[in-house]
Design an enzyme around this catalytic site. Structure first.
Site, PDB file in Angstrom:
ATOM      1  N   ASN A 247       0.796  -1.240   0.181  1.00  0.00           N
ATOM      2  CA  ASN A 247       0.034   0.209   0.070  1.00  0.00           C
ATOM      3  C   ASN A 247       0.826   1.165   0.063  1.00  0.00           C
ATOM      4  O   ASN A 247       1.030   1.806   1.072  1.00  0.00           O
ATOM      5  CB  ASN A 247      -0.754  -0.044   1.113  1.00  0.00           C
ATOM      6  CG  ASN A 247      -1.866   1.075   1.114  1.00  0.00           C
ATOM      7  OD1 ASN A 247      -1.877   2.135   1.907  1.00  0.00           O
ATOM      8  ND2 ASN A 247      -2.984   0.838   0.458  1.00  0.00           N
TER       9      ASN A 247
ATOM     10  N   ARG B 243      -1.186   4.998   1.089  1.00  0.00           N
ATOM     11  CA  ARG B 243      -2.130   5.254   0.221  1.00  0.00           C
ATOM     12  C   ARG B 243      -3.486   5.514   0.884  1.00  0.00           C
ATOM     13  O   ARG B 243      -4.245   6.117   0.480  1.00  0.00           O
ATOM     14  CB  ARG B 243      -2.006   4.318  -1.071  1.00  0.00           C
ATOM     15  CG  ARG B 243      -3.057   4.596  -2.167  1.00  0.00           C
ATOM     16  CD  ARG B 243      -3.125   3.449  -2.962  1.00  0.00           C
ATOM     17  NE  ARG B 243      -4.043   3.941  -4.371  1.00  0.00           N
ATOM     18  CZ  ARG B 243      -5.180   3.887  -4.649  1.00  0.00           C
ATOM     19  NH1 ARG B 243      -5.925   3.463  -3.675  1.00  0.00           N
ATOM     20  NH2 ARG B 243      -5.637   4.517  -5.544  1.00  0.00           N
ATOM     21  N   CYS B 244      -3.757   4.531   1.851  1.00  0.00           N
ATOM     22  CA  CYS B 244      -4.990   4.504   2.470  1.00  0.00           C
ATOM     23  C   CYS B 244      -5.256   6.019   3.129  1.00  0.00           C
ATOM     24  O   CYS B 244      -6.543   6.351   3.348  1.00  0.00           O
ATOM     25  CB  CYS B 244      -5.303   3.243   3.501  1.00  0.00           C
ATOM     26  SG  CYS B 244      -5.197   1.856   2.723  1.00  0.00           S
ATOM     27  N   MET B 245      -4.146   6.391   3.633  1.00  0.00           N
ATOM     28  CA  MET B 245      -4.134   7.565   4.553  1.00  0.00           C
ATOM     29  C   MET B 245      -4.384   9.109   3.651  1.00  0.00           C
ATOM     30  O   MET B 245      -4.359  10.093   4.236  1.00  0.00           O
ATOM     31  CB  MET B 245      -2.851   7.705   5.291  1.00  0.00           C
ATOM     32  CG  MET B 245      -3.159   6.758   6.302  1.00  0.00           C
ATOM     33  SD  MET B 245      -1.825   7.022   7.717  1.00  0.00           S
ATOM     34  CE  MET B 245      -0.311   6.807   6.782  1.00  0.00           C
TER      35      MET B 245
END
EC number: 3.5.3.6
Length: 405
Positions: A349, A394-396
């Site tokens: 990620n 990436r999620c954040m």
């Protein structure tokens, strides 16, 4: 923050040089997590909040040091609430659920929230409120008030706001407000909606996928190339969601091909970006245990509708849709156990800051070493506490502006 319009915003890839990004600095909402509710609120542990904030501040500082403009969701929300009475009503109506609270308590709570300044209101909308924290005396007409325990939430906290990727996605010059699948996250999109609808920074920005007819989450959406998306179908995003998104993007001429990619319906692989992310214009890092099995259904725009091809190997379908000879999948060369451990710790990620430059969690030493060996510049960040909600760089992050490829 400058009162400028949305000119210059938009993304047509995962790897174009990142110019503007939205993050959410972890705050009081994480203090609400307990061993009794962390599963319901989708966290695998109880983060040390001060440490999580320190790690997130370092992440934001790294982005700024690379010339990225960092917009904090909490600031954007506060500024939108300060600018617009409609924004306040929107946020309050989404937070106060009369079906759960009953009409007397809902009316009283809404009236109180309308008296708050923008900052305190933004705090309640993100961090939630317990029955003990209600600032008015017990309403004799509210059975709900009488029967709830004081520590129960009258407004649920939103600890998953940390993962700003999921509630909105920029596709070309437009932004798509997504539809989150699980109850613990459903209200996040109301705050995103408030920001995009009422903050001056996004004045004039048009929407994509406005119907939101079925669940689609941003972590499942990868912009492989201009006009080409891959969308994971698994625990969070449904086949109906991908189909509705594809048709909407085709109608708006924002894409010509969408790959629907089935992934395991399990916590470890909750989104497509937990198993693969783009690290260069033609390169992807991928969880090695699925390289040979990941497939895709190719949906294409066609005269009068769409065509849907039979499932094919993902890497082949992606290269064909992107118009390249081959999608370079970086072989992490890991044994199955190490690969599984580093996938769980969000080793796949990554957030691209430019072609061949990515931010990654420092703990995934083996995956990062293979990226470096493949010519990718890796910018490591600490994540001992940020990772407790199962999400990586990436999620954040929600990129709002990238240079076009």
């Amino acid at each position: 923050m400058l009162d400028v319009t949305g000119a210059g915003l938009g993304c047509n890839s995962e790897v174009g040089t990142l110019r503007t990004v939205i993050l959410h600095r972890p705050g009081a909402e994480l203090q609400r997590l307990t061993p009794r509710n962390n599963d319901t609120l989708l966290f695998d542990g109880l983060p040390w909040v001060a440490k999580a904030q320190e790690e997130h501040d370092a992440f934001a500082a790294l982005l700024r040091s690379r010339g990225v403009e960092v917009l904090l969701l909490g600031d954007l929300l506060t500024e939108a609430l300060a600018k617009s009475g409609a924004a306040r009503m929107h946020g309050i109506s989404a937070a106060v659920d009369a079906r759960r609270l009953g009409v007397p308590l809902a009316q009283e709570l809404s009236a109180y929230l309308r008296t708050l300044d923008a900052g305190p209101l933004a705090h309640v909308l993100t961090a939630g409120m317990t029955f003990d924290e209600l600032p008015f005396g017990e309403n004799e007409l509210s059975l709900v008030r009488r029967m709830h325990h004081g520590g129960d939430f009258v407004i649920d906290p939103l600890p998953n706001l940390l993962f700003a990727r999921d509630s909105s996605v920029w596709i070309g010059p437009r932004v798509a407000i997504t539809s989150l699948a699980l109850p613990a996250r459903a209200r996040e999109t109301s705050l995103t909606d408030v920001i995009y609808a009422h903050h001056p920074r996004f004045l004039g920005v048009r929407r994509a996928y406005e119907s939101r007819s079925a669940p689609v989450e941003g972590g499942d959406v990868l912009l492989l190339a201009p006009g080409v998306l891959a969308v994971g179908v698994g625990e969070r995003t449904t086949p109906a969601g991908v189909e509705a998104l594809a048709r909407s993007l085709f109608d708006d001429e924002l894409a010509h091909t969408v790959l629907a990619v089935p992934i395991a319906q399990e916590r470890a692989q909750m989104h497509l970006d937990t198993v693969c992310t783009m690290v260069d214009a033609d390169a992807m890092v991928m969880y090695p245990n699925i390289v040979d099995t990941l497939a895709a259904f190719t949906i294409r725009r066609a005269a009068g509708g769409v065509t849907i091809d039979a499932a094919a190997p993902f890497v082949d379908a992606a290269a064909d849709a992107m118009g390249i000879a081959k999608l370079r999948v970086i072989d992490t060369g890991l044994d199955p156990v190490t690969a599984e451990r580093e996938q769980w710790d969000d080793g796949n990620n990554t957030l691209a800051l430019a072609p061949g430059v990515v931010v990654a969690y420092e703990r995934n030493t083996e995956t990062n070493a293979r990226l470096v060996d493949s010519g990718i510049e890796v910018l490591p960040i600490a994540a001992s506490e940020l990772g407790t909600g199962r999400g990586g760089p990436r999620c954040m992050s929600c990129p709002a502006a990238r240079d076009p490829l």
